[in-house]
Write a protein that holds these residues in place. Structure first.
Motif, PDB file in Angstrom:
ATOM      1  N   PRO A  19     -21.326   5.867   8.859  1.00  0.00           N
ATOM      2  CA  PRO A  19     -22.445   4.922   8.749  1.00  0.00           C
ATOM      3  C   PRO A  19     -21.957   3.578   8.216  1.00  0.00           C
ATOM      4  O   PRO A  19     -21.048   3.517   7.393  1.00  0.00           O
ATOM      5  N   ASN A  20     -22.552   2.495   8.704  1.00  0.00           N
ATOM      6  CA  ASN A  20     -22.173   1.134   8.308  1.00  0.00           C
ATOM      7  C   ASN A  20     -20.682   0.878   8.542  1.00  0.00           C
ATOM      8  O   ASN A  20     -20.005   0.246   7.729  1.00  0.00           O
ATOM      9  N   TYR A  21     -20.185   1.356   9.658  1.00  0.00           N
ATOM     10  CA  TYR A  21     -18.762   1.305   9.999  1.00  0.00           C
ATOM     11  C   TYR A  21     -18.153  -0.089   9.814  1.00  0.00           C
ATOM     12  O   TYR A  21     -17.158  -0.242   9.108  1.00  0.00           O
ATOM     13  N   GLU A  22     -18.728  -1.114  10.459  1.00  0.00           N
ATOM     14  CA  GLU A  22     -18.145  -2.461  10.417  1.00  0.00           C
ATOM     15  C   GLU A  22     -18.072  -2.975   8.984  1.00  0.00           C
ATOM     16  O   GLU A  22     -17.065  -3.548   8.568  1.00  0.00           O
ATOM     17  N   GLU A  23     -19.136  -2.767   8.213  1.00  0.00           N
ATOM     18  CA  GLU A  23     -19.166  -3.200   6.814  1.00  0.00           C
ATOM     19  C   GLU A  23     -18.117  -2.455   5.995  1.00  0.00           C
ATOM     20  O   GLU A  23     -17.414  -3.062   5.183  1.00  0.00           O
ATOM     21  N   LYS A  24     -17.975  -1.158   6.214  1.00  0.00           N
ATOM     22  CA  LYS A  24     -17.003  -0.352   5.456  1.00  0.00           C
ATOM     23  C   LYS A  24     -15.571  -0.792   5.773  1.00  0.00           C
ATOM     24  O   LYS A  24     -14.748  -0.894   4.863  1.00  0.00           O
ATOM     25  N   ILE A  25     -15.274  -1.029   7.042  1.00  0.00           N
ATOM     26  CA  ILE A  25     -13.924  -1.463   7.434  1.00  0.00           C
ATOM     27  C   ILE A  25     -13.566  -2.771   6.719  1.00  0.00           C
ATOM     28  O   ILE A  25     -12.453  -2.929   6.219  1.00  0.00           O
ATOM     29  N   LYS A  26     -14.509  -3.699   6.659  1.00  0.00           N
ATOM     30  CA  LYS A  26     -14.257  -4.963   5.956  1.00  0.00           C
ATOM     31  C   LYS A  26     -14.037  -4.722   4.468  1.00  0.00           C
ATOM     32  O   LYS A  26     -13.146  -5.318   3.859  1.00  0.00           O
ATOM     33  N   THR A  27     -14.833  -3.856   3.870  1.00  0.00           N
ATOM     34  CA  THR A  27     -14.704  -3.544   2.442  1.00  0.00           C
ATOM     35  C   THR A  27     -13.362  -2.901   2.139  1.00  0.00           C
ATOM     36  O   THR A  27     -12.695  -3.267   1.166  1.00  0.00           O
ATOM     37  N   PHE A  28     -12.943  -1.923   2.968  1.00  0.00           N
ATOM     38  CA  PHE A  28     -11.667  -1.238   2.743  1.00  0.00           C
ATOM     39  C   PHE A  28     -10.495  -2.218   2.787  1.00  0.00           C
ATOM     40  O   PHE A  28      -9.479  -2.009   2.133  1.00  0.00           O
ATOM     41  N   TYR A  29     -10.642  -3.300   3.589  1.00  0.00           N
ATOM     42  CA  TYR A  29      -9.534  -4.238   3.782  1.00  0.00           C
ATOM     43  C   TYR A  29      -9.510  -5.360   2.742  1.00  0.00           C
ATOM     44  O   TYR A  29      -8.587  -6.156   2.700  1.00  0.00           O
ATOM     45  N   GLU A  30     -10.496  -5.422   1.879  1.00  0.00           N
ATOM     46  CA  GLU A  30     -10.457  -6.406   0.804  1.00  0.00           C
ATOM     47  C   GLU A  30      -9.459  -5.937  -0.245  1.00  0.00           C
ATOM     48  O   GLU A  30      -9.444  -4.771  -0.630  1.00  0.00           O
ATOM     49  N   GLU A  31      -8.623  -6.853  -0.708  1.00  0.00           N
ATOM     50  CA  GLU A  31      -7.615  -6.514  -1.706  1.00  0.00           C
ATOM     51  C   GLU A  31      -8.300  -6.103  -2.998  1.00  0.00           C
ATOM     52  O   GLU A  31      -9.148  -6.828  -3.520  1.00  0.00           O
ATOM     53  N   HIS A  32      -7.917  -4.928  -3.501  1.00  0.00           N
ATOM     54  CA  HIS A  32      -8.575  -4.383  -4.679  1.00  0.00           C
ATOM     55  C   HIS A  32      -7.651  -3.432  -5.430  1.00  0.00           C
ATOM     56  O   HIS A  32      -6.556  -3.133  -4.979  1.00  0.00           O
ATOM     57  N   LEU A  33      -8.137  -2.962  -6.557  1.00  0.00           N
ATOM     58  CA  LEU A  33      -7.454  -1.900  -7.288  1.00  0.00           C
ATOM     59  C   LEU A  33      -8.497  -0.915  -7.775  1.00  0.00           C
ATOM     60  O   LEU A  33      -9.699  -1.166  -7.697  1.00  0.00           O
ATOM     61  N   HIS A  34      -8.008   0.227  -8.249  1.00  0.00           N
ATOM     62  CA  HIS A  34      -8.863   1.255  -8.850  1.00  0.00           C
ATOM     63  C   HIS A  34      -8.331   1.571 -10.235  1.00  0.00           C
ATOM     64  O   HIS A  34      -7.155   1.340 -10.536  1.00  0.00           O
ATOM     65  N   LEU A  35      -9.195   2.132 -11.052  1.00  0.00           N
ATOM     66  CA  LEU A  35      -8.800   2.522 -12.404  1.00  0.00           C
ATOM     67  C   LEU A  35      -8.166   3.903 -12.424  1.00  0.00           C
ATOM     68  O   LEU A  35      -7.644   4.325 -13.456  1.00  0.00           O
ATOM     69  N   ASP A  36      -8.211   4.609 -11.295  1.00  0.00           N
ATOM     70  CA  ASP A  36      -7.582   5.917 -11.131  1.00  0.00           C
ATOM     71  C   ASP A  36      -6.668   5.875  -9.916  1.00  0.00           C
ATOM     72  O   ASP A  36      -6.802   4.999  -9.057  1.00  0.00           O
TER      73      ASP A  36
ATOM     74  N   ILE B 196      -2.593  -0.706  -8.881  1.00  0.00           N
ATOM     75  CA  ILE B 196      -1.854  -1.396  -7.821  1.00  0.00           C
ATOM     76  C   ILE B 196      -2.863  -2.078  -6.885  1.00  0.00           C
ATOM     77  O   ILE B 196      -3.882  -1.495  -6.512  1.00  0.00           O
ATOM     78  N   TYR B 197      -2.589  -3.337  -6.543  1.00  0.00           N
ATOM     79  CA  TYR B 197      -3.422  -4.007  -5.551  1.00  0.00           C
ATOM     80  C   TYR B 197      -3.081  -3.442  -4.180  1.00  0.00           C
ATOM     81  O   TYR B 197      -1.909  -3.308  -3.814  1.00  0.00           O
ATOM     82  N   HIS B 198      -4.119  -3.106  -3.423  1.00  0.00           N
ATOM     83  CA  HIS B 198      -3.923  -2.503  -2.110  1.00  0.00           C
ATOM     84  C   HIS B 198      -5.149  -2.728  -1.232  1.00  0.00           C
ATOM     85  O   HIS B 198      -6.153  -3.284  -1.684  1.00  0.00           O
ATOM     86  N   ARG B 199      -5.042  -2.265   0.002  1.00  0.00           N
ATOM     87  CA  ARG B 199      -6.153  -2.279   0.956  1.00  0.00           C
ATOM     88  C   ARG B 199      -5.835  -1.269   2.049  1.00  0.00           C
ATOM     89  O   ARG B 199      -4.703  -0.780   2.145  1.00  0.00           O
ATOM     90  N   PHE B 200      -6.843  -0.955   2.859  1.00  0.00           N
ATOM     91  CA  PHE B 200      -6.676   0.013   3.949  1.00  0.00           C
ATOM     92  C   PHE B 200      -7.306  -0.540   5.210  1.00  0.00           C
ATOM     93  O   PHE B 200      -8.335  -1.226   5.157  1.00  0.00           O
ATOM     94  N   THR B 201      -6.701  -0.225   6.342  1.00  0.00           N
ATOM     95  CA  THR B 201      -7.308  -0.521   7.627  1.00  0.00           C
ATOM     96  C   THR B 201      -6.893   0.540   8.636  1.00  0.00           C
ATOM     97  O   THR B 201      -5.840   1.169   8.505  1.00  0.00           O
ATOM     98  N   LEU B 202      -7.752   0.722   9.616  1.00  0.00           N
ATOM     99  CA  LEU B 202      -7.349   1.535  10.758  1.00  0.00           C
ATOM    100  C   LEU B 202      -6.280   0.775  11.527  1.00  0.00           C
ATOM    101  O   LEU B 202      -6.141  -0.438  11.387  1.00  0.00           O
ATOM    102  N   ASP B 203      -5.528   1.497  12.343  1.00  0.00           N
ATOM    103  CA  ASP B 203      -4.615   0.833  13.267  1.00  0.00           C
ATOM    104  C   ASP B 203      -5.353   0.665  14.596  1.00  0.00           C
ATOM    105  O   ASP B 203      -6.578   0.845  14.662  1.00  0.00           O
ATOM    106  N   GLU B 204      -4.628   0.358  15.648  1.00  0.00           N
ATOM    107  CA  GLU B 204      -5.271   0.073  16.936  1.00  0.00           C
ATOM    108  C   GLU B 204      -5.894   1.297  17.593  1.00  0.00           C
ATOM    109  O   GLU B 204      -6.629   1.177  18.567  1.00  0.00           O
ATOM    110  N   ASN B 205      -5.658   2.502  17.035  1.00  0.00           N
ATOM    111  CA  ASN B 205      -6.306   3.716  17.553  1.00  0.00           C
ATOM    112  C   ASN B 205      -7.746   3.859  17.058  1.00  0.00           C
ATOM    113  O   ASN B 205      -8.505   4.656  17.603  1.00  0.00           O
ATOM    114  N   ASN B 206      -8.107   3.128  16.020  1.00  0.00           N
ATOM    115  CA  ASN B 206      -9.479   3.089  15.500  1.00  0.00           C
ATOM    116  C   ASN B 206     -10.050   4.441  15.084  1.00  0.00           C
ATOM    117  O   ASN B 206     -11.246   4.687  15.233  1.00  0.00           O
TER     118      ASN B 206
END
Length: 180
Positions: free
Chosen positions: A75-92, A131-141
């Motif tokens: 759900p909300n695929y396009e929004e989630k993909i953009k969020t995952f690709y924003e540079e961020h960190l986690h506390l865990d 650690i600062y990181h981000r995630f994205t799908l590759d061209e296989n989507n």
């Protein structure tokens, strides 16, 4: 086997490989010095895999779920993909195990340069807290991944800049100690 490399500066499609020319490969040892842990497991048998069971016991990964990232499944695929690709960190720590498909985790090195880590079926990665990181799908989507946590999951991502968090300060100390 996982492959990693330094990224080019292109702002084109985030799903493209973005290799520098010539390619600047990054070894597992270089990733380890950044606190990134890589493992290769049997994704075809993840439900009964004794190696996964032992990792979960040893690392105290008591909670898990499976997420599918695809336009027809999330759900909300396009929004989630953009969020995952924003540079961020986690506390865990962030632990992901690829069960199907493929994608990229990008992490910052000690000099703040992007390293792209190509993940595919059977790859498990642990990114350290801070650690600062981000995630994205590759061209296989498409990717289906197991998410693992110590205790109850905390989904909060802190977009950069987030340098004042204790997790970031501890991570920076880890990098300094590794450089010694």
């Amino acid at each position: 086997m996982v492959e990693a490399w330094y990224m080019d500066e292109s702002q084109e499609d985030q799903r493209a490989p973005h290799r520098q020319r010539p390619n600047r490969a990054v070894s597992l040892e270089q990733l380890r010095r950044l606190g990134v842990v890589y493992r290769r497991l049997d994704a075809d048998n993840y439900e009964t895999d004794p190696c996964l069971k032992e990792i979960r016991r040893a690392e105290n990964y008591s909670w898990m779920d499976i997420v599918t990232i695809h336009k027809d499944k999330l759900p909300n695929y396009e929004e989630k993909i953009k969020t995952f690709y924003e540079e961020h960190l986690h506390l865990d720590d962030e632990i992901r195990y690829i069960l199907e498909g493929s994608g990229y985790f990008d992490v910052r090195d000690k000099d703040d340069k992007w390293i792209r880590i190509a993940m595919e079926k059977g790859d498990m990665i642990t990114l350290p807290a801070g650690i600062y990181h981000r995630f994205t799908l590759d061209e296989n989507n498409y990717v289906k991944a197991m998410r693992l946590f110590v205790g109850e999951p905390v989904w909060t991502a802190y977009n950069r800049p987030a340098d004042d968090f204790p997790a970031r300060k501890e991570y920076m100390k880890f990098l300094a100690d590794e450089a010694q």
